[in-house]
Each structure stands twice: as structure tokens, then as C-alpha cells.
Enzyme design. Structure first.
Site, PDB file in Angstrom:
ATOM      1  N   HIS A 200      17.288  -8.880  -2.015  1.00  0.00           N
ATOM      2  CA  HIS A 200      16.885  -8.413  -0.690  1.00  0.00           C
ATOM      3  C   HIS A 200      15.834  -9.313  -0.067  1.00  0.00           C
ATOM      4  O   HIS A 200      15.752  -9.450   1.139  1.00  0.00           O
ATOM      5  CB  HIS A 200      16.412  -6.962  -0.768  1.00  0.00           C
ATOM      6  N   ARG A 307      19.530  -1.761   8.197  1.00  0.00           N
ATOM      7  CA  ARG A 307      18.932  -1.417   6.897  1.00  0.00           C
ATOM      8  C   ARG A 307      17.587  -0.735   7.155  1.00  0.00           C
ATOM      9  O   ARG A 307      16.549  -1.392   7.209  1.00  0.00           O
ATOM     10  CB  ARG A 307      18.690  -2.690   6.080  1.00  0.00           C
ATOM     11  N   ARG A 343      22.147   2.900   8.532  1.00  0.00           N
ATOM     12  CA  ARG A 343      22.298   3.260   7.126  1.00  0.00           C
ATOM     13  C   ARG A 343      21.110   4.115   6.695  1.00  0.00           C
ATOM     14  O   ARG A 343      19.964   3.776   6.999  1.00  0.00           O
ATOM     15  CB  ARG A 343      22.369   2.004   6.268  1.00  0.00           C
ATOM     16  N   GLU A 455      30.134   0.131  -2.596  1.00  0.00           N
ATOM     17  CA  GLU A 455      29.369  -0.930  -3.256  1.00  0.00           C
ATOM     18  C   GLU A 455      29.214  -0.678  -4.751  1.00  0.00           C
ATOM     19  O   GLU A 455      28.583  -1.464  -5.451  1.00  0.00           O
ATOM     20  CB  GLU A 455      28.010  -1.153  -2.579  1.00  0.00           C
ATOM     21  N   ASN A 478      27.393  -7.324  -1.714  1.00  0.00           N
ATOM     22  CA  ASN A 478      26.265  -7.800  -2.530  1.00  0.00           C
ATOM     23  C   ASN A 478      26.122  -6.940  -3.787  1.00  0.00           C
ATOM     24  O   ASN A 478      25.984  -7.445  -4.903  1.00  0.00           O
ATOM     25  CB  ASN A 478      24.948  -7.723  -1.748  1.00  0.00           C
ATOM     26  N   ASP A 479      26.144  -5.622  -3.565  1.00  0.00           N
ATOM     27  CA  ASP A 479      25.999  -4.730  -4.714  1.00  0.00           C
ATOM     28  C   ASP A 479      27.304  -4.603  -5.488  1.00  0.00           C
ATOM     29  O   ASP A 479      27.287  -4.453  -6.717  1.00  0.00           O
ATOM     30  CB  ASP A 479      25.509  -3.351  -4.267  1.00  0.00           C
ATOM     31  N   ARG A 489      21.261  -8.813  -9.177  1.00  0.00           N
ATOM     32  CA  ARG A 489      21.343  -9.802  -8.091  1.00  0.00           C
ATOM     33  C   ARG A 489      20.017 -10.468  -7.783  1.00  0.00           C
ATOM     34  O   ARG A 489      19.965 -11.470  -7.064  1.00  0.00           O
ATOM     35  CB  ARG A 489      21.922  -9.157  -6.825  1.00  0.00           C
ATOM     36  N   CYS A 526      29.911  -5.614   5.066  1.00  0.00           N
ATOM     37  CA  CYS A 526      28.574  -5.876   5.603  1.00  0.00           C
ATOM     38  C   CYS A 526      27.700  -6.619   4.594  1.00  0.00           C
ATOM     39  O   CYS A 526      26.523  -6.838   4.836  1.00  0.00           O
ATOM     40  CB  CYS A 526      27.911  -4.586   6.064  1.00  0.00           C
TER      41      CYS A 526
END
Ligand code: PEP
Ligand code: MG
Length: 608
Positions: A200, A307, A343, A455, A478-479, A489, A526
Site C-alpha cells: 500500500h 480507498r 470502498r 480478492e 493485488n490481494d 505483498r 481495480c
């Protein structure tokens, strides 16, 4: 002598700047003087950090299994004794009061003092105990770092036109937010020794348009404070103390990149579609309400991912419903009817709340507290799990989002869902928040769409409950990659295993796009993959028609789409589905990319 260091580039681009090293220790310890009026606050921070570590050690000791070796308990007892020794817990408070310095500084001064005393002891065993003292102090410093961040100390003032490159062992997302406020426009980029490219922290760096290189193992032993640096994040390269020829070459490249960006801006007003006329929505990911400017500037078709957790970080009090409503409605109004996907809070893992903000929360059920030690935060109380554990926090946010829906086209997106009961509980919370607003006679969109992030691999493999209960899906690649490949990550030591093109990951993505679309649900991606030019054709070929990305990537993706034919992309996706090696897949994508470029260069100019 110039020197080259290699890591992984994060945001695209090249910058030249002066190095600013963040404290040469495991932790980035900021040292600064405080006002007399701030002494109480600083001492309270110290007390709070010590209490948290005390609780942490106690809990660790309670959790030690009965058959564990006796040394484990002895070691924890020793750390507890060190923590409670007045040399460590009282002396730093006096230093704060007498020298007017911040808590971290006081603690590190005292640490060195105590270690000197240990190291002077003849006995080998006692001498080596200084290591334990360091470990205990690190725990306390870590807790302090969860508190309000302190300003960036600069060793020397920047000269006119000079910019700053932060060089750190590691940076948390909260630090990045803080540095953005503190250094403003003079901040040119980051280099960190740890960190993966989709942590992040780096997503934030990208959203700020700051070129960054992560995983540069020897950065702080090679770079010195004030060194001139070139960050070439496209190549994942840092040039330390460059020679004149390299500087000239890179200045030319910066100019060329500027010209390319200007050329891309001409695409802003054009509808995004493929060469064969298939419309594709290009949406923006934002982290703070102000970022909506970048989304508008890039001509985004909407906000595909807001986010919200960054509104909650770096502060001692959580944002109230009204404050959140202001932020969400600001974005909804600015987008003038274009969709805004908000979100719900994805706190946890590397995104943490300040300790004092956490203390104001009440847990569901027995009214207990979250464990102070999370053995594996990425797999712990994160995102929807966190919201369900703290119902008031969740309801407050939902009411704020619902109220904002009266000011634009707002949608609710719930992160990290894996279980049917989580979807159902989340929907029940939305219903409850609606009832509360109705009781208050406050307006909201009664038909607001609620969607879910895909995710967690379990969700992608069991989409039935999602398509039955939700109105849209958003793939958080990403997740999804992190959880499918079992790699953290944000951990640079396993960054080499972070492989978006792993066939298992691609199967999960393809299956989600296909299943969602067949059920008539809009599906978007996303995660960072959506803005990666190398993956655009493949995702298009899998049937994706909504890409949500950092606004800085949007026009590049639009340009790429103009060169692509959806049927050719479909055939590429089918070919890739038969390959089992990411290297082969990457080579196939590169070949396809070259072919599309050549075809576009040969084709007569057509009006987009
Ligand atoms: C993702 O996981 O792909 C995503 C978009 O969410 P985040 O990066 O905020 O975890
Ligand atoms: Mg995610």
C-alpha cells in the site's frame, strides 16, 4: 564515482533529486525539539507506548504453549524486566522534560546509554544482553510509530529548484501520507530497502505520481545524505552521484517523457474504445478526496475505487459521520453524476489506525478488545472482518456513504469478502444504516448498488453467492495475487514470487470476469494490473470492459486500447490459457503488444 543500485520500480518515470536518508536504524526514528507546552503530550506518548508493549509481552507469555521450552518464558520475562527498568522507562521521560526532545529521540539516547553500560561489563553473557535491550526498545519505537508522525527533519535546506528523494529502510503508508503533507512539491520520489511493488505504501507513491524503487537492499550503505540521485523507476534503477553524461542523458529523457505526457493529454476528451469500436470504461482509483482532481484531469469515466481507509489513518480521533459525509459527497459532487465507488474501510495488514484512535472503538460481542499482537496481519482482522468486529465504526461509515449518495451516483464496495455470511451481514448493515437515516429523515439513494471485491481466492472459486446477492464485482488483483500465491505483498524477500501472470492467478481472474458477466453483473479490475500496459490486452481478451487504475495511468491505457482489437485479444487470452509458465505468458503478451503497435503504426490515421 557514480554507482548503480537495482530494485523494483513502482510509479513510472524518472526524477533527479537530493538524497534524504531517514535514520540509519531498523526503524526510521525522527528526532526533533518540542515546545515546553508539548511535554505532557510527548510523555503521554511514551507512557502509552510502554503500556502497549507491556500488554504485548504479557499476551505473548500467556500464549506460550505449556510444553514450550522454558527459555521462551525466561526470554519474555527478561524483556518484561528490561521494559520495567527505570533506566529505560523513567529516564527518557526526564530527557523529554529537560532537553525538550521528542519521545523517540529520548528513548534512543537512553538506549545507547544503557547499551554502553552493558557493553562495558566483562561477563560475555551480560555483555550480549544489550541485544535484548535493543529489541525491547524497538518494540516501543514501533508502538510510537503508530502514533502521530513527526515532521521530516532535513539535514540541510534544499537549494532553489532542488527536490528531495527519501531513502528509507521501510516506509508505511501512514509515513507516505505524512511526507506528502510535510515536504509537498519538493518531494521527488522514494527508495526503500524493503517493500513489494504492490504494497500500500507504493500504491500511494504511485497515486502521488512519485517514482519509487523498492527492494534496494543496500540503499542506505551506498547513498549518503545530500547525494545527487537519478531514480529511473521504469528500469528499477537508482544512479548514485551520476556523472555529467548520465545527467545530460536523463535530463533529455525527462524532457521526452514530458512531451509524451502532453501528447497523451490530447486523448482526454475521447471516448475510450478499442480499434474495433468496443467501449471500455476507464475509471480512477483515489485515496483522498483531493485526488478527485487527478481523476477529472485524466478524463476518467468515474471513480472505480475510493480507498477510504486513508481518511482514518494518521490521526488520534476517527473521522465523525459528518466529516466522512463531507469527504464522500465532495467526491460525488465533483464527479457530476459519473459513478463513484466508495470502498468501505479496508483497515488492517499494513494499514493501521493510531493506537489512540483504536482505543475509542468498541468490539462487537463481549465488548472485548482486539489482540495487541497480530501474528499475521494480512490474514487477520482486516477490511470487512474489521468492520464487522466494530459495528459502530461500520455503521457510521455506511451512513456517511449513504448520505453522500444523495449528491451523485454513489456505489458501495465491500472489501475482502470470502464467506456468504459476510456478504449477508454486510448487506444487513447497509439495511440498518438506511433505517437509521430514514428515522432521521435524511436523504439517500434507496437503490444504492452494493458490490463486493473479489480478492480472496475462495471468493473467486465460489462466485455463486456473490452474483446472487451483489450488484457488481471488482477484482482486487493485488490481494488476489498475494493470497493465491501465499506471499506477503509488502515483503521484499518474497517479491520475486509476486507474479500477476501465474496461470493460477489468471484462471481466477478469467473465471470471475466470465461468471460475473454471464450473470449480467458489471465486473471491473481495480488492482494494479488494470493500469499495467503489458496486461491490458489480456484482460480485454478475457472480457474485461471496466478498468480502474491510478489516474496517472489512465491515458496510457486509453491509447493502448485504441490499438487493440477485441477479437484478437480474445484469441490471445485463449492462447495464454493453454500456457503454464509465466515466462512464456509474458513473452506471448510482449509479442502481441509489438504486433498491435506495428499494425497501429501501419494503419492510416483514423478518427478515434
Ligand atoms: C487490491 O487488492 O487489488 C485492491 C485494489 O485493494 P488494495 O490494493 O487497497 O488492497
Ligand atoms: Mg485489496
Amino acid at each position: 564515482m557514480s554507482n548503480q543500485l537495482i530494485g523494483q520500480g513502482v510509479a513510472r518515470g524518472i526524477v533527479i533529486g537530493r538524497a534524504h536518508l531517514l535514520a540509519p536504524s531498523e526503524l526510521d526514528i525522527r528526532q526533533y525539539h518540542i515546545q515546553r507546552g508539548d511535554v505532557l503530550h510527548e510523555v503521554a506518548r511514551l507512557n502509552n507506548a510502554f503500556s502497549l508493549v507491556r500488554a504485548e509481552l504479557e499476551q505473548l507469555r500467556d500464549n506460550v504453549a505449556g510444553d514450550a521450552p522454558a527459555e521462551v518464558k525466561a526470554f519474555l520475562d527478561l524483556h518484561r524486566m528490561i521494559l520495567d527498568d527505570s533506566l529505560l522507562c523513567d529516564a527518557p521521560r526526564d530527557l523529554v522534560r529537560t532537553r525538550l526532545i521528542n519521545a523517540e529521540w529520548a528513548l534512543t539516547i537512553q538506549l545507547e546509554e544503557v547499551c554502553l553500560q552493558f557493553e562495558a561489563i566483562d561477563d560475555e553473557y551480560f555483555r550480549s544482553r544489550s541485544q535484548d535491550v535493543r529489541q525491547v526498545v524497538e518494540r516501543v519505537l514501533r508502538r510510537l510509530a503508530g502514533g502521530r508522525p513527526s515532521p521530516v527533519p532535513l539535514a540541510r535546506k534544499l537549494e532553489e529548484g532542488e527536490r528531495l528523494v527519501l531513502v528509507a529502510h521501510d516506509l508505511g503508508p501512514a509515513d507516505v501520507l505524512h511526507f506528502r503533507q510535510d515536504a509537498g512539491g519538493s518531494l521527488a520520489g522514494f527508495i526503500t530497502e524493503l517493500g513489494g511493488p504492490t504494497s500500500h505504501t507504493m500504491i500511494l507513491a504511485r497515486s502521488l505520481g512519485l517514482p519509487a524503487i523498492v527492494g534496494v537492499a543496500d540503499a542506505r550503505s551506498t547513498i549518503e545524505e545530500g547525494d545527487l540521485l537519478i531514480i529511473d523507476s521504469d528500469a528499477g534503477r537508482v544512479i548514485v552521484r551520476p556523472q555529467d553524461e548520465a545527467l545530460d542523458e536523463y535530463r533529455q529523457r525527462i524532457l521526452a517523457q514530458g512531451q509524451a505526457r502532453t501528447a497523451l493529454r490530447k486523448l482526454r476528451g475521447k471516448l475510450s474504445r478499442t480499434k474495433d469500436g468496443i467501449p471500455v470504461e476507464l475509471l480512477a482509483n483515489i485515496e483522498m478526496p483531493e485526488d478527485v482532481r487527478d481523476a477529472l484531469d485524466a478524463g476518467a469515466d468515474g471513480v472505480g475505487l475510493f480507498r477510504t481507509e486513508f481518511l482514518f489513518m494518521n490521526r488520534d480521533r476517527l473521522p465523525s459521520e459528518d466529516e466522512q459525509f463531507e469527504s464522500y459527497s465532495k467526491v460525488a459532487r465533483a464527479m457530476k453524476g459519473k459513478p463513484v465507488v466508495i470502498r468501505t474501510l479496508d483497515i488492517g495488514a499494513d494499514k493501521v489506525l493510531n493506537a489512540s484512535a483504536r482505543q475509542s472503538l468498541t468490539m462487537a460481542g463481549d465488548g472485548g478488545d482486539a489482540p495487541s499482537v497480530e501474528p499475521n496481519p494480512a490474514l487477520g482482522l482486516r477490511a470487512i472482518r474489521y468492520c464487522l468486529a466494530y459495528p459502530d465504526l461500520f455503521l457510521t461509515q455506511l451512513r456517511a456513504i449513504l448520505r453522500a449518495s444523495a449528491h451523485g451516483t454513489v456505489r458501495i464496495l465491500v472489501p475482502m469478502l470470502a464467506h456468504v455470511h459476510e456478504i449477508e451481514q454486510a448487506l444487513q448493515f447497509v439495511a440498518r444504516a438506511k433505517e437509521q437515516l430514514q428515522e432521521r429523515h435524511q436523504k439517500f439513494d434507496t437503490r444504492i448498488a452494493v458490490g463486493g471485491m473479489i480478492e480472496v481466492p475462495a471468493a473467486a472459486l465460489n462466485l455463486g453467492p456473490f452474483v446472487e446477492r451483489l450488484k457488481f464485482l471488482s477484482l482486487g488483483t493485488n490481494d488476489l495475487i498475494q493470497y493465491a500465491l501465499a506471499i506477503d505483498r509488502s515483503d521484499s524477500s518474497v517479491a520475486y514470487l509476486y507474479e500477476p501472470l501465474h496461470p493460477a492467478v489468471l484462471q481466477l481472474i478469467h473465471h470471475t470476469i466470465r461468471t460475473g458477466s454471464r450473470a449480467g453483473l458489471p465486473v471491473s479490475v481495480c488492482g494494479e494490473m488494470a493500469g499495467d500496459l503489458g496486461s491490458v490486452e489480456l484482460l480485454l481478451g478475457m472480457g474485461l470492459r471496466r478498468f480502474s487504475m491510478n489516474p496517472a495511468q489512465l491515458l496510457g491505457v486509453k491509447q493502448r486500447l485504441f490499438e487493440l482489437d477485441s477479437k484478437v485479444a480474445g484469441r490471445l487470452a485463449a492462447r495464454v490459457a493453454r500456457l503454464s509458465d509465466p515466462l512464456e505468458i509474458r513473452a506471448a503478451l510482449e509479442r502481441a503488444q509489438r504486433a498491435a503497435r506495428n499494425a497501429a503504426a501501419r494503419a492510416p490515421r483514423r478518427r478515434a
